[in-house]
Write a protein that holds these residues in place. Structure first.
Motif, PDB file in Angstrom:
ATOM      1  N   ALA A  44      29.792  31.154  58.007  1.00  0.00           N
ATOM      2  CA  ALA A  44      29.494  32.337  58.828  1.00  0.00           C
ATOM      3  C   ALA A  44      30.804  32.838  59.427  1.00  0.00           C
ATOM      4  O   ALA A  44      31.623  32.058  59.895  1.00  0.00           O
ATOM      5  CB  ALA A  44      28.520  31.970  59.935  1.00  0.00           C
ATOM      6  N   THR A  45      31.010  34.147  59.398  1.00  0.00           N
ATOM      7  CA  THR A  45      32.247  34.720  59.892  1.00  0.00           C
ATOM      8  C   THR A  45      31.975  36.027  60.635  1.00  0.00           C
ATOM      9  O   THR A  45      30.999  36.715  60.358  1.00  0.00           O
ATOM     10  CB  THR A  45      33.256  34.956  58.745  1.00  0.00           C
ATOM     11  N   LEU A  46      32.846  36.338  61.558  1.00  0.00           N
ATOM     12  CA  LEU A  46      32.784  37.615  62.272  1.00  0.00           C
ATOM     13  C   LEU A  46      33.793  38.604  61.698  1.00  0.00           C
ATOM     14  O   LEU A  46      34.149  39.590  62.335  1.00  0.00           O
ATOM     15  CB  LEU A  46      33.074  37.408  63.762  1.00  0.00           C
TER      16      LEU A  46
ATOM     17  N   PRO B 250      38.098  43.715  66.077  1.00  0.00           N
ATOM     18  CA  PRO B 250      37.526  42.601  66.841  1.00  0.00           C
ATOM     19  C   PRO B 250      36.125  42.957  67.348  1.00  0.00           C
ATOM     20  O   PRO B 250      35.868  44.099  67.714  1.00  0.00           O
ATOM     21  CB  PRO B 250      38.500  42.434  68.012  1.00  0.00           C
ATOM     22  N   ARG B 251      35.263  41.980  67.362  1.00  0.00           N
ATOM     23  CA  ARG B 251      33.893  42.211  67.812  1.00  0.00           C
ATOM     24  C   ARG B 251      33.718  41.727  69.252  1.00  0.00           C
ATOM     25  O   ARG B 251      34.249  40.687  69.624  1.00  0.00           O
ATOM     26  CB  ARG B 251      32.909  41.496  66.908  1.00  0.00           C
ATOM     27  N   THR B 252      32.963  42.486  69.996  1.00  0.00           N
ATOM     28  CA  THR B 252      32.643  42.123  71.374  1.00  0.00           C
ATOM     29  C   THR B 252      31.171  42.417  71.627  1.00  0.00           C
ATOM     30  O   THR B 252      30.542  43.175  70.888  1.00  0.00           O
ATOM     31  CB  THR B 252      33.497  42.917  72.384  1.00  0.00           C
TER      32      THR B 252
ATOM     33  N   SER C 103      27.761  43.172  69.177  1.00  0.00           N
ATOM     34  CA  SER C 103      28.210  43.175  67.776  1.00  0.00           C
ATOM     35  C   SER C 103      28.601  41.776  67.292  1.00  0.00           C
ATOM     36  O   SER C 103      28.704  41.547  66.086  1.00  0.00           O
ATOM     37  CB  SER C 103      29.370  44.145  67.578  1.00  0.00           C
ATOM     38  N   MET C 104      28.776  40.837  68.217  1.00  0.00           N
ATOM     39  CA  MET C 104      29.101  39.465  67.818  1.00  0.00           C
ATOM     40  C   MET C 104      27.916  38.775  67.157  1.00  0.00           C
ATOM     41  O   MET C 104      28.059  37.708  66.577  1.00  0.00           O
ATOM     42  CB  MET C 104      29.597  38.662  69.011  1.00  0.00           C
TER      43      MET C 104
ATOM     44  N   VAL D 150      40.317  33.795  53.994  1.00  0.00           N
ATOM     45  CA  VAL D 150      38.917  33.374  53.870  1.00  0.00           C
ATOM     46  C   VAL D 150      38.348  34.133  52.689  1.00  0.00           C
ATOM     47  O   VAL D 150      38.542  35.350  52.570  1.00  0.00           O
ATOM     48  CB  VAL D 150      38.099  33.714  55.139  1.00  0.00           C
ATOM     49  N   GLY D 151      37.676  33.424  51.820  1.00  0.00           N
ATOM     50  CA  GLY D 151      37.099  34.119  50.672  1.00  0.00           C
ATOM     51  C   GLY D 151      36.302  33.193  49.790  1.00  0.00           C
ATOM     52  O   GLY D 151      36.077  32.020  50.128  1.00  0.00           O
ATOM     53  N   PRO D 152      35.891  33.697  48.645  1.00  0.00           N
ATOM     54  CA  PRO D 152      35.114  32.885  47.720  1.00  0.00           C
ATOM     55  C   PRO D 152      35.952  31.774  47.105  1.00  0.00           C
ATOM     56  O   PRO D 152      37.126  31.968  46.793  1.00  0.00           O
ATOM     57  CB  PRO D 152      34.682  33.878  46.639  1.00  0.00           C
TER      58      PRO D 152
END
Length: 66
Positions: free
Chosen positions: A15-17, A22-24, A27-28, A49-51
């Motif tokens: 799981a990633t944001l 940036p999320r606040t 939206s997080m 980060v990836g497959p």
């Protein structure tokens, strides 16, 4: 190609944001889910980060990396 100090591979579900900004706040709650993922760290920071399937073409581990 990213030169990494550490790699975590064969992650079944990650799981990633990740996103364009940036999320606040609320939206997080909007997680992106990657299956069969990998993560590379360089200089103490997440650098990639990836497959899992694209890891070898995107990341090179530095000598002595784990």
């Amino acid at each position: 190609m990213i030169a990494a100090d550490l790699a975590v591979r064969r992650i079944g579900l990650l799981a990633t944001l990740a996103g364009p900004a940036p999320r606040t706040g609320a939206s997080m709650r909007d997680l992106a889910v990657l299956r069969d993922a990998a993560v590379a760290v360089a200089g103490g920071r997440i650098a990639w980060v990836g497959p899992e399937s694209t890891f070898d073409a995107s990341v090179a581990l530095r000598p002595g990396a784990e």
